[in-house]
Design a protein around this motif. Structure first.
Motif, mmCIF file in Angstrom:
data_model
loop_
_atom_site.group_PDB
_atom_site.id
_atom_site.type_symbol
_atom_site.label_atom_id
_atom_site.label_comp_id
_atom_site.label_asym_id
_atom_site.label_seq_id
_atom_site.Cartn_x
_atom_site.Cartn_y
_atom_site.Cartn_z
ATOM 1 N N ASN A 166 -47.871 12.114 -1.710
ATOM 2 C CA ASN A 166 -46.385 11.735 -1.977
ATOM 3 C C ASN A 166 -45.586 13.081 -2.176
ATOM 4 O O ASN A 166 -44.538 13.203 -1.394
ATOM 5 C CB ASN A 166 -46.441 10.931 -3.189
ATOM 6 N N SER A 167 -46.145 14.162 -3.091
ATOM 7 C CA SER A 167 -45.212 15.035 -3.105
ATOM 8 C C SER A 167 -44.993 15.844 -2.108
ATOM 9 O O SER A 167 -43.679 16.371 -1.957
ATOM 10 C CB SER A 167 -45.990 15.993 -4.367
ATOM 11 N N ALA A 168 -45.679 16.171 -1.209
ATOM 12 C CA ALA A 168 -45.491 16.807 -0.092
ATOM 13 C C ALA A 168 -44.830 16.279 1.027
ATOM 14 O O ALA A 168 -43.927 16.728 1.601
ATOM 15 C CB ALA A 168 -47.015 17.151 0.686
ATOM 16 N N ILE A 169 -45.203 14.909 1.397
ATOM 17 C CA ILE A 169 -44.199 14.087 2.118
ATOM 18 C C ILE A 169 -42.772 14.041 1.800
ATOM 19 O O ILE A 169 -41.783 14.138 2.640
ATOM 20 C CB ILE A 169 -44.934 12.616 2.298
ATOM 21 N N ASP A 170 -42.500 13.963 0.345
ATOM 22 C CA ASP A 170 -41.120 13.744 -0.119
ATOM 23 C C ASP A 170 -40.484 14.998 0.340
ATOM 24 O O ASP A 170 -39.275 15.174 0.606
ATOM 25 C CB ASP A 170 -41.272 13.435 -1.523
ATOM 26 N N ALA A 171 -41.239 16.071 -0.042
ATOM 27 C CA ALA A 171 -40.710 17.531 0.216
ATOM 28 C C ALA A 171 -40.155 17.665 1.502
ATOM 29 O O ALA A 171 -39.155 18.341 2.017
ATOM 30 C CB ALA A 171 -41.427 18.539 -0.320
ATOM 31 N N ALA A 172 -41.333 17.411 2.623
ATOM 32 C CA ALA A 172 -40.971 17.766 3.793
ATOM 33 C C ALA A 172 -39.867 16.773 4.498
ATOM 34 O O ALA A 172 -38.950 17.200 5.180
ATOM 35 C CB ALA A 172 -42.197 17.274 4.604
ATOM 36 N N LEU A 173 -39.429 15.553 4.142
ATOM 37 C CA LEU A 173 -38.609 14.695 4.593
ATOM 38 C C LEU A 173 -37.178 15.264 3.961
ATOM 39 O O LEU A 173 -36.140 15.352 4.616
ATOM 40 C CB LEU A 173 -38.634 13.151 4.225
ATOM 41 N N GLU A 174 -37.104 15.514 2.744
ATOM 42 C CA GLU A 174 -35.742 15.749 1.804
ATOM 43 C C GLU A 174 -35.476 17.298 2.259
ATOM 44 O O GLU A 174 -34.205 17.171 2.984
ATOM 45 C CB GLU A 174 -36.110 15.622 0.476
ATOM 46 N N CYS A 175 -36.338 18.007 2.746
ATOM 47 C CA CYS A 175 -35.960 19.370 3.222
ATOM 48 C C CYS A 175 -35.254 19.337 4.718
ATOM 49 O O CYS A 175 -34.436 20.012 4.917
ATOM 50 C CB CYS A 175 -37.004 20.613 3.016
ATOM 51 N N TRP A 176 -36.034 18.482 5.573
ATOM 52 C CA TRP A 176 -35.566 18.491 6.739
ATOM 53 C C TRP A 176 -34.209 17.777 6.875
ATOM 54 O O TRP A 176 -33.427 18.278 7.865
ATOM 55 C CB TRP A 176 -36.657 17.686 7.534
ATOM 56 N N ARG A 177 -34.042 16.991 6.112
ATOM 57 C CA ARG A 177 -32.722 16.270 6.224
ATOM 58 C C ARG A 177 -31.668 17.058 5.517
ATOM 59 O O ARG A 177 -30.306 16.987 5.690
ATOM 60 C CB ARG A 177 -32.828 14.990 5.103
ATOM 61 N N LYS A 178 -31.969 18.005 4.797
ATOM 62 C CA LYS A 178 -31.121 19.331 4.625
ATOM 63 C C LYS A 178 -30.888 20.393 5.258
ATOM 64 O O LYS A 178 -30.456 21.393 4.992
ATOM 65 C CB LYS A 178 -31.332 19.733 2.996
ATOM 66 N N GLY A 179 -31.503 20.268 6.519
ATOM 67 C CA GLY A 179 -31.559 21.195 7.329
ATOM 68 C C GLY A 179 -32.629 22.527 7.384
ATOM 69 O O GLY A 179 -32.501 23.595 8.236
ATOM 70 N N SER A 180 -33.618 22.140 6.963
ATOM 71 C CA SER A 180 -34.911 23.104 6.915
ATOM 72 C C SER A 180 -35.625 22.677 8.459
ATOM 73 O O SER A 180 -35.535 21.710 8.812
ATOM 74 C CB SER A 180 -35.840 22.940 5.909
ATOM 75 N N ASP A 181 -36.188 23.759 8.835
ATOM 76 C CA ASP A 181 -37.065 23.737 9.939
ATOM 77 C C ASP A 181 -38.617 23.729 9.264
ATOM 78 O O ASP A 181 -39.009 24.659 8.829
ATOM 79 C CB ASP A 181 -37.212 24.946 10.688
ATOM 80 N N VAL A 182 -38.940 22.426 9.382
ATOM 81 C CA VAL A 182 -40.196 21.976 8.438
ATOM 82 C C VAL A 182 -41.653 21.971 9.298
ATOM 83 O O VAL A 182 -41.477 21.240 10.478
ATOM 84 C CB VAL A 182 -39.903 20.683 7.762
ATOM 85 N N SER A 183 -42.654 22.661 8.929
ATOM 86 C CA SER A 183 -43.956 22.614 9.527
ATOM 87 C C SER A 183 -44.735 21.918 8.359
ATOM 88 O O SER A 183 -44.711 22.332 7.060
ATOM 89 C CB SER A 183 -44.467 23.739 10.044
ATOM 90 N N LEU A 184 -45.339 20.615 8.768
ATOM 91 C CA LEU A 184 -46.262 20.084 7.723
ATOM 92 C C LEU A 184 -47.724 20.416 7.977
ATOM 93 O O LEU A 184 -48.417 20.031 9.281
ATOM 94 C CB LEU A 184 -46.169 18.727 8.177
ATOM 95 N N ILE A 185 -48.450 20.931 7.152
ATOM 96 C CA ILE A 185 -49.854 21.453 7.357
ATOM 97 C C ILE A 185 -50.767 20.305 6.484
ATOM 98 O O ILE A 185 -50.740 20.332 5.383
ATOM 99 C CB ILE A 185 -50.063 22.934 6.991
ATOM 100 N N ILE A 186 -51.666 19.699 7.288
ATOM 101 C CA ILE A 186 -52.335 18.485 6.801
ATOM 102 C C ILE A 186 -53.961 18.910 6.796
ATOM 103 O O ILE A 186 -54.521 18.977 7.964
ATOM 104 C CB ILE A 186 -52.061 17.192 7.355
#
Length: 323
Positions: A166-186
């Protein structure tokens, strides 16, 4: 040196519940919290929404009214703060417990400011203090954080988010919506199954459309000043990178528990030894309450299913007729 029936270590929701129960039964108690009221919740992401509904976060049958069925962090802070202040609970804030020792059936609790003695001690410290480290070169760089607060900080930056819960997924979505270029490493083959049911489809859709790049079955090999190196099934990849959020979970302070004399299981779960009917550990007069009871099984206990610990503990204390 102040003497109490109970010293409660930890001023989170369960520590507060223990204090409320002790006060109702006329016991002399004190709650010690190293930060502000419900320090762990205060340090959650600013926009965090609970998985539990508001009524499941209630303590002592005090109504928790929220705007939505599942409250957000700021509403929880308001709720628990009002409980503490409205009930005039005896709580010391910004006072960190440094040592707990037992001698002649008495506990001595030393903080960075005072020393207290008590017949009983309740440990309700949770598990949010110690992150699960990656143990890779570069993890100590200033650009790496194991805690996430506000997406605005990462706007227009290349951000690597490590984790699948949850913490990682929430952060990835929120930051992407604020304009971050997000890479998610799973590390595993998919987004975690425990991710909130209304969030999981969102992240999967963002990945499938290419808005967020996900690397599955991947591990971090090294973090550099302007890059992050990951091992993937396709080989080693270097990604340009400004910031890293290593949101790989947290663990209880096992050293603190062991120093108290609490026995831990030898397996990877590291479960503490306690009686589930009374919450008393193998050390007489020393109790556990809340999520810390789960050891490394940090998804086992939540506010909603550990609220009962307060009543179990206080009932056992009264039955022992120590007071």
């Amino acid at each position: 040196m102040a003497q109490f029936d109970i010293v409660i270590v930890g001023g989170g929701p369960i520590g507060i519940a223990c204090g409320l129960e002790a006060k109702k039964k006329g016991l002399k108690y004190i709650i010690l919290e190293k930060g502000p009221i419900v320090n762990s919740l205060f340090n959650y992401p600013v926009n965090m929404q609970f998985f539990s509904s508001s009524e499941r976060l209630e303590i002592d049958d005090i109504p928790f009214i929220s705007k939505e069925a599942k409250p957000k962090r700021n509403e929880a802070l308001e709720y628990y703060r009002r409980i503490v202040t409205g009930n005039q609970l005896n709580i010391r804030l910004f006072e960190k417990v440094e040592k707990v020792a037992k001698s002649d059936n008495q506990f001595e609790v030393r903080t960075d400011k005072n020393t207290f003695t008590a017949t009983n001690v309740i440990i309700a410290t949770g598990f949010y203090d110690l992150p699960n480290l990656l143990n890779v070169p570069g993890e100590d760089l200033p650009k790496v954080s194991h805690y996430y607060k506000d997406p605005h900080f990462y706007a227009s930056q290349k951000l690597a988010v490590i984790g699948a819960s949850n913490s990682a997924i929430d952060a990835a979505l929120e930051c992407w919506r604020k304009g971050s270029d997000v890479s998610l490493i799973i590390r595993g083959p998919e987004v975690g199954q425990r991710v909130k049911y209304w969030v999981r489809p969102d992240i999967i859709n963002r990945i499938e459309e290419g808005s967020i790049k996900a690397y599955y079955n991947a591990t971090v090999k090294e973090i550099k000043q302007n890059k992050i190196v990951i091992d993937t099934p396709e080989g080693t990849i270097e990604l340009k990178n400004d910031f890293v959020l290593a949101l790989t979970g947290y663990m209880p302070n096992f050293e603190f528990l062991e120093n108290l004399g609490i026995e831990l299981s030898d397996d990877e779960k590291r479960l503490p030894n306690y009686d589930p009917e009374t919450m008393e550990t193998n050390v007489k007069g020393l109790y556990l309450a809340g999520v810390i009871c789960g050891g490394m099984e940090t998804h086992k206990w939540f506010i909603e299913n550990s609220r009962i610990h307060a009543k179990l503990i206080i009932e056992h204390l009264l039955k022992k007729e120590l007071f």
